[in-house]
Scaffold this active site. Structure first.
Site, PDB file in Angstrom:
ATOM      1  N   ASN A   8      -1.585   2.412  13.976  1.00 25.67           N
ATOM      2  CA  ASN A   8      -2.526   3.460  14.392  1.00 25.67           C
ATOM      3  C   ASN A   8      -3.702   2.787  15.100  1.00 25.67           C
ATOM      4  OD1 ASN A   8      -4.354   5.531  14.637  1.00 25.67           O
ATOM      5  ND2 ASN A   8      -4.613   5.880  12.435  1.00 25.67           N
ATOM      6  N   LYS A  10      -6.159   4.071  16.508  1.00 20.50           N
ATOM      7  CA  LYS A  10      -7.414   4.835  16.364  1.00 20.50           C
ATOM      8  C   LYS A  10      -8.141   4.894  17.708  1.00 20.50           C
ATOM      9  CE  LYS A  10      -7.469   3.706  11.492  1.00 20.50           C
ATOM     10  NZ  LYS A  10      -8.208   3.631  10.251  1.00 20.50           N
ATOM     11  N   HIS A  93      -4.666  12.747   8.750  1.00 17.82           N
ATOM     12  CA  HIS A  93      -5.255  11.415   8.527  1.00 17.82           C
ATOM     13  C   HIS A  93      -6.627  11.570   7.892  1.00 17.82           C
ATOM     14  CE1 HIS A  93      -7.075   7.522   9.241  1.00 17.82           C
ATOM     15  NE2 HIS A  93      -5.846   7.050   9.313  1.00 17.82           N
ATOM     16  N   GLU A  95      -9.388  10.201   8.373  1.00 19.84           N
ATOM     17  CA  GLU A  95     -10.546  10.315   9.288  1.00 19.84           C
ATOM     18  C   GLU A  95     -10.640  11.721   9.874  1.00 19.84           C
ATOM     19  OE1 GLU A  95      -9.491   6.796  11.476  1.00 19.84           O
ATOM     20  OE2 GLU A  95     -10.004   5.646   9.687  1.00 19.84           O
ATOM     21  N   GLU A 164      -2.369   6.885   2.003  1.00 19.65           N
ATOM     22  CA  GLU A 164      -3.500   6.091   2.478  1.00 19.65           C
ATOM     23  C   GLU A 164      -4.728   6.425   1.627  1.00 19.65           C
ATOM     24  OE1 GLU A 164      -3.048   4.689   6.771  1.00 19.65           O
ATOM     25  OE2 GLU A 164      -3.822   6.709   6.917  1.00 19.65           O
ATOM     26  N   GLY A 170      -9.904   0.642   6.076  1.00 28.38           N
ATOM     27  CA  GLY A 170     -10.933  -0.075   6.826  1.00 28.38           C
ATOM     28  C   GLY A 170     -11.974  -0.767   5.957  1.00 28.38           C
ATOM     29  N   SER A 206      -6.133  -1.149   4.765  1.00 27.58           N
ATOM     30  CA  SER A 206      -6.439  -2.584   4.730  1.00 27.58           C
ATOM     31  C   SER A 206      -5.202  -3.481   4.648  1.00 27.58           C
ATOM     32  CB  SER A 206      -7.410  -2.900   3.582  1.00 27.58           C
ATOM     33  OG  SER A 206      -8.660  -2.287   3.816  1.00 27.58           O
TER      34      SER A 206
HETATM   35  P1  13P Z   1      -6.868   0.029   8.220  1.00 26.02           P
HETATM   36  O1  13P Z   1      -5.548  -0.704   8.261  1.00 26.02           O
HETATM   37  O2  13P Z   1      -7.811  -0.420   9.297  1.00 26.02           O
HETATM   38  O3  13P Z   1      -7.481  -0.008   6.852  1.00 26.02           O
HETATM   39  O4  13P Z   1      -6.573   1.565   8.543  1.00 26.02           O
HETATM   40  C1  13P Z   1      -5.541   2.205   7.893  1.00 26.02           C
HETATM   41  C2  13P Z   1      -5.315   3.504   8.554  1.00 26.02           C
HETATM   42  O5  13P Z   1      -6.169   4.367   8.532  1.00 26.02           O
HETATM   43  C3  13P Z   1      -4.036   3.690   9.258  1.00 26.02           C
HETATM   44  O6  13P Z   1      -3.855   5.023   9.616  1.00 26.02           O
END
Ligand code: 13P
Length: 246
Positions: A8, A10, A93, A95, A164, A170, A206
Site C-alpha cells: 500500500n 498510501k 483502511h 486511515e 491491521e 506506521g 509495521s
Molecule cells: P505500515 O506498514 O507503514 O505500518 O502501514 C501498514 C498499512 O497501513 C498497510 O495498509
C-alpha cells in the site's frame, strides 16, 4: 499455499517516484507460485504504473466511491477502476476510518460497490490501542465484520481480509507474529459466520524486512499488507526474497 504480499503506497510517492518504483518491480518480479504480489499506487499514477507493471504485478486501488456513476465530484468508482485493469480495492483502511471518518456503514456500501464491479475487496479491520486497553479487541473486530458482511452472499475467493491493528500502523510497533496468528485463527472462525469457504487474512502494521518472514511462517497468516516498507524498492524486494542492489 501461495501467500499474498501487497504494498500500500498510501500518499508517499510523487508521480515520478511511483513510475520509478514500478519500473524496478516490473524488472525484478516474475509471476511465481510462492507469492501473489499487488501494489496500490496513488490514483493519479495508477494507469502509468499499471502499464509499467505489464501484468507481472497486480494492481489495486486504495479507495473507491460507494456508488458506480453520477454527480459525485472528486470520486472514482469501482466500475471506473475495473475498466482500467484494477484487481483489488482496499476497503475500510484504518486511515480512511480514522482520518476521513468512514463509518462501518460506508465501509459496507464500498464493499458492495467493489463486489458489484467484479473486483476483489481487501477488507481492512483492526482495533485501536484504546480497544486493546479496554479488553475490547474481539468486540471491535466482531463489530467491523458484522457491519461489513452481515447478509452478504460471497465466497472466500472473492474477498481478502487484512488484520491491521491501528496501534501497529506506521508506529514501528508491530503485533507480534504469534499474537497475529492467534487473532487470525479466531478471525477465520468468526468470518465463517458470513462467507463460504476459508477466509484469507493478511497482516498489516509495521511490517519490515526484518520481521516479514516471521509472519509468513505462520499458517493462519495468508500474507502481508505492507505500508512504509513497500515504497522502498530494495525493502519490498527483500520481503519478496528477491535480492536487489541499486
Ligand atoms: P505500515 O506498514 O507503514 O505500518 O502501514 C501498514 C498499512 O497501513 C498497510 O495498509
Amino acid at each position: 499455499m501461495k501467500k499474498y504480499i501487497f504494498g500500500n503506497w498510501k500518499m508517499y510517492l510523487d508521480h515520478k517516484e511511483s513510475i520509478d518504483l514500478a519500473n524496478v518491480l516490473s524488472k525484478k518480479i516474475k509471476k511465481n507460485d510462492t507469492y501473489e504480489v499487488a501494489v496500490f499506487p496513488s490514483l493519479l499514477s495508477f494507469l502509468e504504473v499499471s502499464t509499467k507493471l505489464n501484468n507481472k504485478v497486480n494492481i489495486g486501488a486504495q479507495n473507491c466511491a460507494w456508488v458506480s456513476k453520477g454527480a459525485y465530484t472528486g470520486e472514482v468508482s469501482a466500475h471506473i477502476l475495473a475498466d482500467v485493469g484494477c484487481k483489488y480495492v482496499l476497503v475500510g483502511h484504518s486511515e480512511r476510518r480514522h482520518i476521513f471518518g468512514e463509518t462501518n456503514e460506508l465501509v459496507r456500501k464500498k464493499l458492495e460497490a467493489v463486489l458489484d464491479a467484479g473486483l476483489i475487496p481487501v477488507l481492512c479491520i483492526g482495533e485501536t490501542q484504546a480497544d486493546r486497553d479496554e479488553d475490547k479487541i474481539q468486540y471491535r473486530l466482531k463489530k467491523q465484520l458484522m457491519k461489513a458482511l452481515e447478509g452478504i452472499d460471497i465466497n472466500a475467493e472473492n474477498i481478502i481480509f487484512a488484520y491491521e491493528p491501528v496501534w501497529a500502523i506506521g508506529t514501528g510497533t508491530p503485533c507480534l507474529p504469534a499474537d497475529a496468528d492467534d487473532i487470525h485463527g479466531w478471525l477465520k472462525l468468526e468470518i465463517k459466520n458470513y462467507i463460504k469457504g476459508e477466509a484469507k487474512i493478511l497482516y498489516g502494521g509495521s511490517v519490515n524486512v526484518d520481521n516479514a518472514t516471521s509472519y509468513l511462517d505462520y499458517e493462519m497468516i495468508d500474507g502481508l499488507l505492507v505500508g512504509g516498507a513497500s515504497v522502498k524498492s530494495d525493502d519490498f524486494l527483500k520481503i519478496l526474497d528477491i535480492e536487489y542492489k541499486k
